[in-house]
Design a protein around this motif. Sequence first.
Motif, mmCIF file in Angstrom:
data_model
loop_
_atom_site.group_PDB
_atom_site.id
_atom_site.type_symbol
_atom_site.label_atom_id
_atom_site.label_comp_id
_atom_site.label_asym_id
_atom_site.label_seq_id
_atom_site.Cartn_x
_atom_site.Cartn_y
_atom_site.Cartn_z
ATOM 1 N N LYS A 286 0.844 -1.187 0.000
ATOM 2 C CA LYS A 286 0.000 0.000 0.000
ATOM 3 C C LYS A 286 0.881 1.238 0.000
ATOM 4 C CE LYS A 286 -4.300 1.535 2.002
ATOM 5 N NZ LYS A 286 -5.377 1.180 2.936
ATOM 6 N N SER A 287 0.577 2.179 -0.854
ATOM 7 C CA SER A 287 1.442 3.345 -0.991
ATOM 8 C C SER A 287 1.384 4.211 0.258
ATOM 9 C CB SER A 287 1.045 4.185 -2.213
ATOM 10 O OG SER A 287 -0.128 4.918 -1.951
ATOM 11 N N PHE A 288 2.476 4.923 0.512
ATOM 12 C CA PHE A 288 2.561 5.805 1.672
ATOM 13 C C PHE A 288 1.493 6.892 1.602
ATOM 14 C CE2 PHE A 288 4.292 9.643 3.759
ATOM 15 C CZ PHE A 288 4.459 9.143 5.028
ATOM 16 N N LEU A 289 1.228 7.360 0.378
ATOM 17 C CA LEU A 289 0.227 8.417 0.217
ATOM 18 C C LEU A 289 -1.153 7.920 0.621
ATOM 19 C CD1 LEU A 289 1.334 10.090 -3.146
ATOM 20 C CD2 LEU A 289 1.557 11.005 -0.828
ATOM 21 N N GLU A 290 -1.451 6.672 0.263
ATOM 22 C CA GLU A 290 -2.740 6.098 0.665
ATOM 23 C C GLU A 290 -2.854 6.056 2.177
ATOM 24 O OE1 GLU A 290 -4.564 2.755 -1.947
ATOM 25 O OE2 GLU A 290 -2.394 2.480 -1.974
ATOM 26 N N LYS A 291 -1.759 5.664 2.841
ATOM 27 C CA LYS A 291 -1.763 5.599 4.299
ATOM 28 C C LYS A 291 -1.945 6.998 4.897
ATOM 29 C CE LYS A 291 -0.559 2.346 6.546
ATOM 30 N NZ LYS A 291 -1.304 1.283 7.263
ATOM 31 N N GLU A 292 -1.300 7.982 4.283
ATOM 32 C CA GLU A 292 -1.427 9.348 4.775
ATOM 33 C C GLU A 292 -2.861 9.850 4.642
ATOM 34 O OE1 GLU A 292 1.018 11.830 6.125
ATOM 35 O OE2 GLU A 292 1.436 9.769 6.720
ATOM 36 N N GLU A 293 -3.501 9.515 3.515
ATOM 37 C CA GLU A 293 -4.885 9.942 3.314
ATOM 38 C C GLU A 293 -5.799 9.308 4.361
ATOM 39 O OE1 GLU A 293 -6.200 12.225 1.297
ATOM 40 O OE2 GLU A 293 -4.120 12.702 0.791
ATOM 41 N N GLU A 294 -5.538 8.045 4.695
ATOM 42 C CA GLU A 294 -6.341 7.383 5.724
ATOM 43 C C GLU A 294 -6.166 8.088 7.069
ATOM 44 O OE1 GLU A 294 -5.584 3.251 6.062
ATOM 45 O OE2 GLU A 294 -6.318 2.774 4.055
ATOM 46 N N ARG A 295 -4.920 8.443 7.383
ATOM 47 C CA ARG A 295 -4.653 9.117 8.659
ATOM 48 C C ARG A 295 -5.351 10.468 8.707
ATOM 49 N NH1 ARG A 295 0.862 7.491 7.556
ATOM 50 N NH2 ARG A 295 1.389 5.621 8.728
ATOM 51 N N LYS A 296 -5.265 11.210 7.607
ATOM 52 C CA LYS A 296 -5.905 12.532 7.565
ATOM 53 C C LYS A 296 -7.393 12.426 7.810
ATOM 54 C CE LYS A 296 -2.585 14.793 4.474
ATOM 55 N NZ LYS A 296 -2.370 15.361 3.113
ATOM 56 N N GLN A 297 -8.000 11.392 7.213
ATOM 57 C CA GLN A 297 -9.437 11.201 7.391
ATOM 58 C C GLN A 297 -9.764 10.909 8.852
ATOM 59 O OE1 GLN A 297 -11.143 8.297 4.781
ATOM 60 N NE2 GLN A 297 -13.142 8.347 5.761
ATOM 61 N N ILE A 298 -8.917 10.116 9.508
ATOM 62 C CA ILE A 298 -9.135 9.804 10.925
ATOM 63 C C ILE A 298 -9.019 11.064 11.762
ATOM 64 C CG2 ILE A 298 -8.181 8.579 12.922
ATOM 65 C CD1 ILE A 298 -7.340 6.364 10.952
#
Length: 287
Positions: free
Chosen positions: A230-242
Motif C-alpha cells: 500500500k502506498s505511503f500516500l494512501e496511508k497518509e490519506e487514511e490518517r488525515k481522514q481519521i
Amino acid sequence: MEGEREDGMGMLYLCATPIGNLEDISFRVVRTLREVDLIAAEDTRHTIKLLNHFEIKTPMTSYHEYNKVDKARYLVEKMREGTHVALVTDAGTPGISDPGEELVRQCYEAEIPVTSLPGPAACVVALTLSGMSTRRFCFEAFLPSDKKEKQRILEELKGETRTIILYEAPHRLVRTLGEIREVLGDRRITLCRELTKKYEEAWQTTIGEALARYESEEPKGECVLVIEGKSFLEKEEERKQIWEEMCVEEHVAYYENTGVERKEAMRMAAKDRGISKRDVYQKLMGK
C-alpha cells in the motif's frame, strides 16, 4: 568436515539446493552432501535425482512436515553421537516455508552446532525479478488453508506498505488471486512462474489482469506472487481522514494515552492537522 568439533559431536548443515536449474547448486553444498554421514530430505524420491546427478552416495532419511518433531529428536540424538547431518528441502533453502525450522530449534536446545550453506530461495529470486521495491518486503509464504485464518492474514496485509511475497500452487492460483483482490484491491503484481527453468516467466501486471488470464488459461508451475505494498500516500490519506473525524481535544488525548507528554501531544496533533501549535492551544482553551 567443515566446522567439526573437538568433542566429537556432530553438526547440522542446512544445504540450499536448486529451485529448478541444477547448475545453481554451489560447490560447497555438493562437497558437504558428499562428506556428511546422513542427508535428511523432505522427499527422498525427489532428492535422489539430485544426488544421482552429482554422483553423491551419502545415505538418506526422510524429514518432512508430518514427522518433523519425532524425527528431529532422532536426528539430534544421532548428532550427539557424532553423526554429521545435512538437511535439504525439495527446492531452495531449508527452513524457508518448510519443516526445517523445527530441527534447527531442537539443535540449539541440545547445543548442537548449526551452519547454513547459502543458495537459492524462490522468494528472493522472485523479488529481484519483480521490478517492485526491494528495500522493504514481507514474506508470507503460502496462505493458510483455513478460511478464517486466511482472511485474518489478508486483512493484516491490507495496510502493509512493504512489498508482499506469497507462494501458491498452480491449482489454487485463481482462487487465491480472487481472494487477494477482494481484500487488497486491484494492485500491481509480478507473477513469477517456473523460476530458473526453461520457461521462466516474470509477468508484471495487475491482480485483476492475472485473474482474467488464468480463468481461461490453466496455470502451470509453482508460482511466486510479488505484490505492491500500500502506498505511503494512501496511508497518509487514511490518517488525515481519521484526524478530521476527531476534535482537537480527542486528537491530543490520543497521543497522551500513548504516554506522550501534553506539550509533545499538542505539537504532534498540530502537525497532523496542518495547523500551528498555538491554534491547538486556543482550541483546547475554547477560544
